[in-house]
Design a protein around this motif. Structure first.
Motif, PDB file in Angstrom:
ATOM      1  N   LEU A  97       8.697  -4.659  -0.519  1.00 16.89           N
ATOM      2  CA  LEU A  97       8.503  -2.501   0.073  1.00 16.89           C
ATOM      3  C   LEU A  97       8.898  -1.518   1.127  1.00 16.89           C
ATOM      4  O   LEU A  97       8.522  -0.526   1.552  1.00 16.89           O
ATOM      5  N   ALA A  98       8.490  -3.163   1.983  1.00 17.31           N
ATOM      6  CA  ALA A  98       8.950  -1.925   3.700  1.00 17.31           C
ATOM      7  C   ALA A  98      10.391  -1.777   3.895  1.00 17.31           C
ATOM      8  O   ALA A  98      10.198  -0.573   4.349  1.00 17.31           O
ATOM      9  N   ARG A 101      11.054   2.852   0.275  1.00 11.26           N
ATOM     10  CA  ARG A 101       9.939   4.034  -0.110  1.00 11.26           C
ATOM     11  C   ARG A 101       9.886   4.671  -1.529  1.00 11.26           C
ATOM     12  O   ARG A 101       8.660   4.694  -1.714  1.00 11.26           O
ATOM     13  N   THR A 104       8.084   1.846  -3.324  1.00  3.42           N
ATOM     14  CA  THR A 104       6.416   1.848  -3.331  1.00  3.42           C
ATOM     15  C   THR A 104       5.785   2.951  -3.623  1.00  3.42           C
ATOM     16  O   THR A 104       4.585   3.067  -3.960  1.00  3.42           O
ATOM     17  N   GLN A 269      14.910  -7.303   2.974  1.00  2.78           N
ATOM     18  CA  GLN A 269      13.703  -6.395   4.212  1.00  2.78           C
ATOM     19  C   GLN A 269      13.767  -4.623   4.764  1.00  2.78           C
ATOM     20  O   GLN A 269      14.121  -4.882   6.022  1.00  2.78           O
ATOM     21  N   ASN A 342       0.088  -6.096  -2.646  1.00  6.11           N
ATOM     22  CA  ASN A 342       0.590  -5.124  -1.267  1.00  6.11           C
ATOM     23  C   ASN A 342       0.095  -3.500  -2.391  1.00  6.11           C
ATOM     24  O   ASN A 342       0.235  -2.738  -1.129  1.00  6.11           O
ATOM     25  N   VAL A 348      -1.519   2.391  -0.361  1.00  9.19           N
ATOM     26  CA  VAL A 348      -0.972   0.574   0.247  1.00  9.19           C
ATOM     27  C   VAL A 348      -1.902   0.151   0.173  1.00  9.19           C
ATOM     28  O   VAL A 348      -2.736  -0.304   1.656  1.00  9.19           O
ATOM     29  N   VAL A 353       3.114  -2.818   4.753  1.00  9.45           N
ATOM     30  CA  VAL A 353       4.368  -1.913   4.300  1.00  9.45           C
ATOM     31  C   VAL A 353       3.407  -0.177   4.892  1.00  9.45           C
ATOM     32  O   VAL A 353       4.389   0.633   4.763  1.00  9.45           O
TER      33      VAL A 353
END
Length: 382
Positions: A97-98, A101, A104, A269, A342, A348, A353
């Protein structure tokens, strides 16, 4: 509990989240396993094998999502699957997820509980990421050598060389699981291998175990010195749960020879090069500054049978615990699972994240009592 296994729909993703043997074990424990038809075909598992294991086969992914309380996948949900997410669903898969966005925000709005394989911890290790890192690391040298061939636009350097001709030069950024497996493969081919790492104890370990590979402290000056002579550069840098650090700028890439190759294993990532962007197995490479970039986001899917077996071997214990006891008790029994959460209840719940997207961080609302006699004890962090 009903465990759902949909067919992966990401481009050229042939892995499946549960093997028939894992489905059999869950059914033996009284759980219901719902599998989308043909979910395992890409990994060499037939529908009949799942039926023999006791799983229920359905024809539509929507039926899997609708029936499941615990949804087990390999890769993150794709846009077509977003409407199928719901608040009482536990999603267990690779999320990264980092670097995403949009996903997320989708997961936050859906209310789903999202557990990421790549952030589950055990004694400081990432046990659900390690087998895929091993495959990606080994594979990086295979694909790197392939694209070095002149007819693929490469420089025409054979990594292992031949008698009277120096071998190709391989530089690996990061001495973790992916990096050490890349180095071992390159060393086995006879290449000249250098690993850049910042952890001195890790470098000592690499120096002892990789007898002919060189270790070098990782900083920009050392990397700049190496780039003009590198044939294959492998980015294998990992910060658990966080976006990969951008170690290679465009101006640095210009120092590399035309036709050299960059394999960015960290692309899931976000990638460790400024010029990296996600690619697929259908169209895996592109050229920037004369350097061939291989940035496939699901590298292990190329070896789906091996990858599926390796993945299910490490995920099964957690799937079984969640199915048997529910998520709170599963976290009590395996505290490292708590770090895997996560997203939960529209918040969050992983600090990396939250930091990546500048969002508020909220610890998962699950209490875990430390137990020094439990195998996973000590892996839970606030």
């Amino acid at each position: 509990m009903t465990i759902g296994v949909p067919k992966e729909i990401k481009r050229q993703e042939h892995r499946v989240a549960l093997s028939p043997s894992a489905a059999y074990q869950l059914c033996r424990r009284g759980h219901r396993v719902v599998v989308e038809r043909d979910a395992g075909v890409g990994a060499g598992y037939s529908n009949a094998e799942y039926e023999q294991a006791g799983a229920v086969l359905v024809s539509e992914a929507s039926a899997v999502y609708a029936e499941a309380r615990l949804l087990v996948k390999v890769k993150e949900p794709q846009p077509e699957e977003y409407p199928l997410l719901r608040p009482d669903l536990i999603l267990f898969c690779y999320l990264h997820l980092a670097a995403d966005r949009t996903l997320t925000e989708v997961l936050l709005r859906s209310g789903v509980t999202a557990i990421a394989y790549e952030t589950v911890e055990l004694h400081g290790r990432l046990p659900l990421l390690e087998p895929m890192s091993e495959i990606a690391g080994r594979m990086s040298v295979l694909v790197g050598g392939y694209y070095l061939a002149r007819h693929h636009g490469g420089s025409g350097v054979l990594l292992g060389g031949v008698p009277g001709v120096l071998p190709g030069r391989v530089v690996v950024l990061g001495g973790g699981t992916a990096g050490v497996n890349a180095a071992r493969m390159a060393q086995g081919l006879g290449a000249d291998v250098t690993i850049l790492e910042v952890d001195l104890e890790r470098m000592r370990f690499l120096d002892i175990t990789l007898h002919t590979a060189h270790t070098l402290y990782s900083n920009e000056a050392h990397l700049m010195d190496l780039l003009p002579s590198v044939d294959l550069l492998i980015g294998a840098v990992l910060v658990p749960g966080a976006r990969a650090p951008r170690l290679i700028r465009r101006d640095m890439l210009r120092r590399m020879r035309p036709g050299s190759v960059l394999v960015d294993i960290a692309i899931d990532q976000g990638g460790c090069a400024e010029t990296s962007r996600p690619t697929t197995h259908d169209d895996p490479v592109f050229v920037e500054e004369g350097v061939i970039h291989y940035c496939v986001t699901n590298m292990p899917a190329a070896y789906a049978r091996t990858a599926t077996q390796a993945l299910t071997h490490v995920t099964y214990r957690y799937v079984e615990a969640i199915a048997d006891f529910g998520l709170p008790e599963a976290c009590q029994r395996h505290p490292g699972l708590l770090r895997g959460i996560n997203i939960m209840a529209g918040r969050v719940t992983h600090p990396a994240v939250a930091e990546a997207h500048q969002m508020p961080y909220h610890p998962p609302p699950i209490h875990v009592d430390p137990d020094p006699y439990r195998p996973d004890a000590g892996t839970c962090r606030p």
